[in-house]
Enzyme design. Sequence first.
Site, PDB file in Angstrom:
ATOM      1  CB  SER A 116      -0.931  -0.003   1.219  1.00 50.62           C
ATOM      2  OG  SER A 116      -0.162  -0.074   2.396  1.00 50.62           O
TER       3      SER A 116
ATOM      4  CG  HIS B 285      -3.890  -1.104  -2.281  1.00 50.97           C
ATOM      5  ND1 HIS B 285      -4.468   0.099  -2.003  1.00 50.97           N
ATOM      6  CD2 HIS B 285      -3.517  -1.624  -1.076  1.00 50.97           C
ATOM      7  CE1 HIS B 285      -4.455   0.313  -0.700  1.00 50.97           C
ATOM      8  NE2 HIS B 285      -3.886  -0.719  -0.121  1.00 50.97           N
TER       9      HIS B 285
ATOM     10  CD  GLU C  61      -6.331   2.463  -4.575  1.00 52.20           C
ATOM     11  OE1 GLU C  61      -6.642   3.641  -4.733  1.00 52.20           O
ATOM     12  OE2 GLU C  61      -5.500   2.090  -3.718  1.00 52.20           O
TER      13      GLU C  61
ATOM     14  CG  ASN D 225      -4.877   3.951   1.719  1.00 50.36           C
ATOM     15  OD1 ASN D 225      -6.071   3.863   2.015  1.00 50.36           O
ATOM     16  ND2 ASN D 225      -4.034   2.944   1.855  1.00 50.36           N
TER      17      ASN D 225
END
Length: 687
Positions: free
Chosen positions: A403, A424, A436, A474
């Site tokens: 990540s 991800h 992702e 994120n």
Amino acid sequence: MSGQVRLDRDGEIAIITIDNPPVNATSQAVRAGILEALGGIGDARAVVLTAAGRTFVAGADIKEFANAPLEPHLPEVVLALAGCDVPVIAVLHGTTLGGGLELALGCHMRVAMPGTKLGLPEVSLGIIPGAGGTQLLPPLAGLERALEMITGAERVGAAQALEDGIVDAISDESDPRSAGLAAARQVLETGLPDRGAGKLDGRHPDDPVFGKMAAQLEKSARGQIAPQKAIEAVRRSLDLPLAEGMAAERALFQDCRKGPQRGALVHLFFAERAATKLKDGPEPRSFDTVGVIGAGTMGAGIAMACAAAGYETVIVDRDQAALDRALTRISGSHDRAVQRGKMDAAQAEAIAGRLRIATSYDALSGAGLVVEAVFESMEVKHAVFRELDRVLPEGAILATNTSSLDIDEIGSVTARGADVVGLHFFSPAHVMKLVEVVRAKGTSEEALSTAMAFSRRIRKVPVPVGMVPGFVGNRMLFHYGREAESLLEEGATPAQVDRVLRDYGMAMGVFAVRDLSGNDVGLAVRKEWRAHYPHHPFPEVIDAVVAEGRTGQKAGKGYFDYREGDRTPHDSAEVAAIIEAVAARRGITRRKIDDDEIRDRCVLALVNEGARLIGSGAARSAGDVDVVYRYGYGFPAWRGGPMYDADQRGLAEVLARTREFHDRLGPWWEPAPLLVDLAEAGRSFTG
Ligand code: 3H9
């Protein structure tokens, strides 16, 4: 007759075939075509209604909802089928949804092909069934079952539909046309199936089930209008004759169609389909075996999703005990799914049969794709990728679930950077739908296309994103979270911020989420962000909260206090004191902050960063950003996503507010160039 509907004959039986690819949606031409065909059946003694291609009708044409509906309307067609002088038999295959199921419910008998899925998913598009679904389903399925299916947008298989009474038979003929002809001949010989007195005997409009259901939905479908309207429509079916009940339903449908939630949910429907496909992408590679490195919670979740989708799946971990624990966790999860009726025992067994564990990488020699889900350290990832490079066949995809680490650097220890890609996943990986798909600098188009196809096959919602810190989701979350934390320093409380965000529609408030995922973990991530923004002022509440051992639910205390065995957050006097002390140390005079400011600062922080990501090319479109936020972060689908919601507010107003915050709060709020350009040109993100 329109080219989208055909009428032909087989002896005494007329056959109406809908042919409107890709999903036989009930466009205006289809509606008109069915009416015309019904008018042309002549002396036929029975009619079969069927559809060409991979599915019966998958619903009304969603693209038409933005405009006033054109005549003839679907309810008219459903009533014409119901009023036909000879029996009409619908043959269902593929996905018979929404208006498609309503057409079938209007017929006198329904036969399903095995494998058919049926449902009235309208509420997931912000509307209710508008062509008789709420009137015709309850007598067949019963009140409770019909309410459950309609308000929950539930899709059921053919066997369940037979058990519920929605279809009369499952055909064993080879194709829908033969199934229809066989059923029609049977009806001509022995008559229509006898359904007895019907399942609504003795039920009336003030039945307590309606109030109970409405109260339940206040919680489970918080903020959504359509499910409540659907209850009202079903209630009307109990005191009105069919045509009048359908008129009442239609009025409620129109309210929803014209309302804001329909636009938001339809935006997401098409955004999801656009996000998960690559335009003109190369053919994906195909393979049957997948490897997962790391038997932790994430690895086990990914492996479960792969095995459930039919891949032979090998989990590799150096630690045999970790592998054994992963298998125990997976079988526990399958047992619970069987108990809850989500899968049957045979399915669970088949999935388990596709899962293997190994302590050696050599077990991956036949894998076409491997996802690495090990500890987040470059050194550890390098060791894994060296091994993968050694054992994997040529053409295999090497995916990392990192990540935060640089994917090109992870792949640099292999001789095949073009096949390295980020995948991800979100935790828990067998539940969360978002993936992702990260395109590193060296990733080839073919690897990207293969990673997307793989993710779709394991029933995820993959969205391609660029290799920037935090990727898309994120990164936006970081800005949202630090803004929420600054609000604490300036005068808000954790409870106030969380309440405002929940009222906005978020599944959880920001501080409750932090307490759940661990504030120590959050603090470590925060340190990484500091390196990316060395000159920006960071709020410091999280540092102080962790310093007091308030790491979250696992410690019984975080931003909130928790009681033993209970996840309910309670206000904490200690946290109030911590916040006051941090503010005093930083020279901030705390003030009363109103709810509007809290909402705007958190939500517009998402929007501004989303605009920056689109402007830089890290996200392809506003639709992609909205899909990421909806599936990864509990954003209320009925608001359409942060970018769509900003459009509804008007980008001129969004820009003015962003500039106001920039003047008052400093560099975090510098408006993204794309936001400025679009707002000044009078345009929108999603238009
Ligand atoms: C309704 O019926 C209201 C009624 O009560 C009547 C009121 C009067 N319309 O998903 P896919 C397109 S509400 C227009 O990639 P899959 C889709 O955009 C409706 N287009 O394939 C895509 O186009 P493209 C209730 C539609 O195999 C292509 O078809 N019905 C529609 O993974 C293939 O779709 C629903 O909510 C539509 N209704 O899944 C069903 N449906 O290739 C919604 C699909 O250009 N649809 N398209 O990107 C689905 O759930 C899935 O699409 C389905 C196929 C299961 C059918």
